[in-house]
Design an enzyme around this catalytic site. Sequence first.
Site, PDB file in Angstrom:
ATOM      1  N   ARG A  37     106.257 -27.105  76.092  1.00 32.47           N
ATOM      2  CA  ARG A  37     106.971 -25.953  75.528  1.00 32.47           C
ATOM      3  C   ARG A  37     107.828 -26.345  74.325  1.00 32.47           C
ATOM      4  O   ARG A  37     108.031 -25.530  73.419  1.00 32.47           O
ATOM      5  CB  ARG A  37     107.847 -25.306  76.604  1.00 32.47           C
ATOM      6  CG  ARG A  37     106.990 -24.567  77.609  1.00 32.47           C
ATOM      7  CD  ARG A  37     107.794 -23.979  78.723  1.00 32.47           C
ATOM      8  NE  ARG A  37     106.940 -23.101  79.517  1.00 32.47           N
ATOM      9  CZ  ARG A  37     107.261 -22.624  80.706  1.00 32.47           C
ATOM     10  NH1 ARG A  37     108.423 -22.922  81.245  1.00 32.47           N
ATOM     11  NH2 ARG A  37     106.436 -21.841  81.351  1.00 32.47           N
ATOM     12  N   LYS A 197      97.946 -14.442  96.253  1.00 28.62           N
ATOM     13  CA  LYS A 197      98.164 -13.141  96.907  1.00 28.62           C
ATOM     14  C   LYS A 197      97.822 -11.949  96.021  1.00 28.62           C
ATOM     15  O   LYS A 197      98.032 -11.995  94.819  1.00 28.62           O
ATOM     16  CB  LYS A 197      99.640 -13.020  97.294  1.00 28.62           C
ATOM     17  CG  LYS A 197     100.068 -14.028  98.339  1.00 28.62           C
ATOM     18  CD  LYS A 197     101.553 -13.913  98.574  1.00 28.62           C
ATOM     19  CE  LYS A 197     101.962 -14.656  99.839  1.00 28.62           C
ATOM     20  NZ  LYS A 197     103.390 -14.463 100.108  1.00 28.62           N
ATOM     21  N   GLY A 350     100.701 -19.494  85.592  1.00 22.48           N
ATOM     22  CA  GLY A 350     101.176 -20.871  85.740  1.00 22.48           C
ATOM     23  C   GLY A 350     100.113 -21.828  86.245  1.00 22.48           C
ATOM     24  O   GLY A 350      99.726 -22.781  85.571  1.00 22.48           O
ATOM     25  N   GLY A 373     104.056 -14.040  84.245  1.00 14.67           N
ATOM     26  CA  GLY A 373     104.536 -12.693  84.552  1.00 14.67           C
ATOM     27  C   GLY A 373     104.488 -11.782  83.332  1.00 14.67           C
ATOM     28  O   GLY A 373     104.109 -10.611  83.426  1.00 14.67           O
TER      29      GLY A 373
HETATM   30  P1  ADP Z   1      98.891 -18.198  88.793  1.00 12.90           P
HETATM   31  O1  ADP Z   1     100.127 -19.058  88.775  1.00 12.90           O
HETATM   32  O2  ADP Z   1      97.807 -18.757  87.935  1.00 12.90           O
HETATM   33  O3  ADP Z   1      99.191 -16.753  88.497  1.00 12.90           O
HETATM   34  P2  ADP Z   1      99.084 -17.831  91.633  1.00 12.90           P
HETATM   35  O4  ADP Z   1     100.483 -18.292  91.574  1.00 12.90           O
HETATM   36  O5  ADP Z   1      98.828 -16.418  91.972  1.00 12.90           O
HETATM   37  O6  ADP Z   1      98.315 -18.206  90.284  1.00 12.90           O
HETATM   38  O7  ADP Z   1      98.285 -18.666  92.752  1.00 12.90           O
HETATM   39  C1  ADP Z   1      98.083 -20.038  92.632  1.00 12.90           C
HETATM   40  C2  ADP Z   1      97.951 -20.678  93.986  1.00 12.90           C
HETATM   41  O8  ADP Z   1      96.993 -20.026  94.800  1.00 12.90           O
HETATM   42  C3  ADP Z   1      97.478 -22.095  93.872  1.00 12.90           C
HETATM   43  O9  ADP Z   1      98.561 -22.939  94.088  1.00 12.90           O
HETATM   44  C4  ADP Z   1      96.383 -22.225  94.939  1.00 12.90           C
HETATM   45  O10 ADP Z   1      96.538 -23.362  95.762  1.00 12.90           O
HETATM   46  C5  ADP Z   1      96.553 -20.965  95.742  1.00 12.90           C
HETATM   47  N1  ADP Z   1      95.286 -20.559  96.374  1.00 12.90           N
HETATM   48  C6  ADP Z   1      94.135 -20.274  95.742  1.00 12.90           C
HETATM   49  N2  ADP Z   1      93.163 -19.996  96.649  1.00 12.90           N
HETATM   50  C7  ADP Z   1      93.722 -20.119  97.883  1.00 12.90           C
HETATM   51  C8  ADP Z   1      93.234 -19.955  99.208  1.00 12.90           C
HETATM   52  N3  ADP Z   1      91.978 -19.632  99.457  1.00 12.90           N
HETATM   53  N4  ADP Z   1      94.095 -20.168 100.227  1.00 12.90           N
HETATM   54  C9  ADP Z   1      95.374 -20.505  99.973  1.00 12.90           C
HETATM   55  N5  ADP Z   1      95.903 -20.647  98.738  1.00 12.90           N
HETATM   56  C10 ADP Z   1      95.088 -20.463  97.697  1.00 12.90           C
HETATM   57 MG    MG Z   2     101.754 -19.157  90.172  1.00  8.89          MG
END
Ligand code: ADP
Ligand code: MG
Length: 392
Positions: A37, A197, A350, A373
């Site tokens: 960053r 989620k 992230g 976000g």
């Molecule tokens: P981002 O930061 O890219 O928006 P999220 O924060 O929503 O993504 O989710 C990232 C996390 O989701 C990762 O740390 C990963 O380990 C977890 N994840 C992905 N698939 C699964 C799964 N099937 N079961 C549990 N956790 C999962």
């Molecule tokens: Mg995340």
Amino acid sequence: MTTPALADLDGVEGARVLTRLDLNVPIDDGRVQDDTRIVAAIPTLNWLGERASVIAACSHLGKAKGSPDPAYSLAPVAPVLAEALGRPVRFVDDCLDPGIADAEPGTLLLLENLRFYPGEKANDEAFAARLTASFSHYVNDAFGTAHRDHASVSAAPRRFGRGKKAAGFLMAAEVSALSRLVRDPEQPFVAVVGGAKISTKTAPLEALLDRVRTLLIGGGMANTFLKALGHEIGRSLVEDEMLSTARDVMDTAADRSIDVLIPTDVVVTDAIDAPSIVEVVAADAIPPDLMVVDLGPESHQRFAAAIGGARTVFWNGPMGVFEIEAFSRGTMAIATAMADCPGFTVVGGGESVLAIRRAGVVDRIDHVSTGGGASLAFLTGDELPALAALEE
Ligand code: ADP
Ligand code: MG
């Protein structure tokens, strides 16, 4: 409404400029762990450096709670910034220090963490007035906080008139890339949504249904879709309160002839941290004592084929627990498919950004959004307070 750019600034030569940056870097034991960053802020600082008289950079860092906390001091950033810029950076240990007004021409100041004052998060007028008091111009290059109604990105820019405030290069690049996903995206537009989620991504998921031709669902959230389809999902991560949301997404998509691809095969395990079982099973034959941790090979090939045929792709959220090598294949396959896609490709989030870095394909993605976000809020069509304040 267009966001004013640096070139739109009036009278910036010899001016005193306050710039809001995203210097929220990981710090451990007083040392910066990742300078991404800091390096990203350099083009805007160099542009200002060639024109302005005094530049003050400000940012938040970590979870400071409205009072000074040495654990969240920006002081360790100053030497790294100075090194990256090749010019001295003077650290000011209070972002409202009255001495800021006396800075000599040619000075670059780095102000202490904005969140050491409660007024930052409260979008407090008086705090914004003091923060901006000795500046004639304002530049915001912190896209990651653009969706927050905080003083340094909202009340502060409102104190400057047109021609006196602008988005920096990073912010402008974000707005221009993300706008291509919102206004008339080139079709076919494919969205890949995964991560832990659904509950954190319901609004962007629904907004994407207004624009995409194909929706690919992976990661933990796919389990909720599988359960909504009536499949056994064993001990997988699931959100039972989101089952109706998953059904709504599938129903809306069906009404609009949008293809929704859900995994047809998955990688299952008995324990994420110490797996003794790792196997591929059909999505309708998940053993009750195991959990889903990745896409199976048939699924990631189907997903990759959909991405390959897209003119526009947006990806947010890993396809599995990619942090663990054995469960990273689906995510790596999607990263490669994004890199190979001849269409316009954008990755945000992230963990998603970490995943494309791990896959070594960052340079082959058209736009890597720095704000998780903020990019989701932009895609949802929400007004971002920081952009609204610049455009006012
Ligand atoms: P981002 O930061 O890219 O928006 P999220 O924060 O929503 O993504 O989710 C990232 C996390 O989701 C990762 O740390 C990963 O380990 C977890 N994840 C992905 N698939 C699964 C799964 N099937 N079961 C549990 N956790 C999962
Ligand atoms: Mg995340």
